[in-house]
Design a protein around this motif. Structure first.
Motif: not given
Length: 414
Positions: A289-290, A309-329
């Motif tokens: 859950v983010i 933040t990203a949480t998980d009730a059963n274990g760990g977070i393997q990856s946490f990333t972001a995408t979108g238009g601001p990354f191409s400016t």
């Protein structure tokens, strides 16, 4: 007649009856005009996701129709090691790793294939670009026939009165995802539009040919698409249809539509159809859950920094990333996180300092994506959560504003 039929059968390659296509889309960008004769040139990228174990069906090239004639054109694959001849990759045994690019976990059996070519159009018009391949993979629950072809298509409108030539959206999140039966599933394609067009999203039907929906195709209950953010929501995937298979596979279609201001309204300038596949398993894991992120606005030349933040009730977070238009400016946005992390929450920091060049009427969409480690299932069943929000970039107010009376009007200076 018998002789003609015999020749036709010999001309069909044996791998055309293999099943392998999982998902994919077509995207395009405007390159520029050509001369002698004058035309409008575009680059097209076809991205498909196939079964890695379907060796004889592995495609070094596909056939594309650009919508301005009835002739099929060959488009070659560019990713992975170079393809040998003939068209089949020729590796009769798994893992068929000599072509394309395997993605995900080893047991996922997903290969990503990228095909690129260019084409010139003679003049303004609306064109439908399409790719059709012989067969989807076996046993898709909501598609009744195992031998159903896989077909995707886009719309490109060339209109010289729309303030520039259109580039399609690009999609940053792969159309392959996993869900647990009985638990909420969310997916987002991560669409970004370099032209700043307004985007809308609709749930469509999977096709088997140009403008041909699959006969008997069904959309399960609880499936919807948010028309503004593009979130694909399934509330909730059902239990498996058969105890013999560890998971079920479903295919869905999403149309991303680009709108550009024209006069007092908006005009459609293009569409991209994404055909996506969701694998549903009976599993114990719960998706991560983010934390919710609110839409925001920012003045050009000022910094925006967000902690999410990203949480998980059963274990760990393997990856946490972001995408979108601001990354191409220029300058681009940045996102850093502490994933992988065994004991969530995982923390990510988004930072962006847009300039006046990024001021536009439409907001920028940013999508966060968190993938957990798949615990407690064995083998692991990694699940995903998405969180989207909008950033509106505003031009700074004029400074040192002065007003001078000029007879019947006021002259403003700053």
């Amino acid at each position: 007649m018998k002789k003609l039929l015999f020749i036709f059968l010999l001309s069909v390659p044996f791998f055309s009856f293999a099943t392998h296509e999982r998902a994919g889309e077509i995207t395009y960008r405007y390159i520029g005009p050509t001369t002698f004769p004058y035309s409008y040139q575009y680059e097209f990228t076809v991205t498909t996701y196939t079964r890695g174990q379907s060796c004889n069906a592995d495609r070094c090239s596909l056939e594309i129709n650009f919508g301005d004639d009835t002739i099929q054109h060959t488009i070659n694959r560019i990713n992975g090691p170079p393809c040998p001849l003939p068209v089949s990759c020729g590796n009769a045994q798994p893992p068929c790793s000599n072509c394309g690019q395997m993605i995900g976990l080893p047991g996922d059996d997903v290969k990503k294939n990228i095909y690129v070519t260019t084409h010139s159009y003679p003049g303004p018009n609306e064109y439908i670009i399409s790719v059709t391949d012989q067969n989807r993979n076996h046993n898709i629950v909501n598609i009744p026939n195992n031998s159903t072809p896989f077909s995707i298509q886009d719309t490109l409108k060339i209109n010289t009165f729309l303030g520039g030539f259109n580039n399609s959206v690009t999609l940053q999140n792969p159309p392959i995802d996993k869900a647990c039966a009985g638990k909420l599933f969310v997916h987002n394609p991560g669409a970004s539009d370099i032209d700043g067009d307004s985007l809308s999203y609709i749930l469509g039907k999977c096709f088997q040919g140009l403008n041909m929906p699959i006969g008997g195709y069904t959309i399960p209950a609880g499936v919807s698409v948010d028309p503004i953010t593009g979130d694909f929501i399934w509330n909730v995937p059902p239990v498996l249809t058969s105890n013999a298979d560890p998971c079920d596979e479903y295919n869905f279609a999403m149309d991303i539509i680009e709108w550009r201001r024209y006069g007092s309204g908006y005009m459609k300038v293009g569409t991209v159809r994404r055909d996506m596949q969701v694998t549903v398993c009976n599993c114990l894991n719960d998706p991560p859950v983010i934390a919710a992120v609110k839409d925001t606005c920012i003045l050009a030349n000022t910094s925006l920094t967000l902690t999410v933040t990203a949480t998980d009730a059963n274990g760990g977070i393997q990856s946490f990333t972001a995408t979108g238009g601001p990354f191409s400016t220029i300058p681009p946005a940045t996102f850093t996180s502490d994933a992988p992390i065994a004991n969530p929450p995982s923390t990510g920091i988004f930072s962006w300092t847009p300039t006046c060049n990024q001021v536009r009427q439409q907001p920028y969409l940013v999508t966060f994506k968190a993938v957990d480690d798949g615990a407690p299932d064995s083998p692991p069943m990694p699940l995903t959560d998405y969180e989207t929000f909008f950033i509106t970039v505003i031009a700074p107010a004029p400074q040192n504003l002065m007003a001078e009376p000029q007879c019947t009007y006021m002259e403003l200076k700053w």
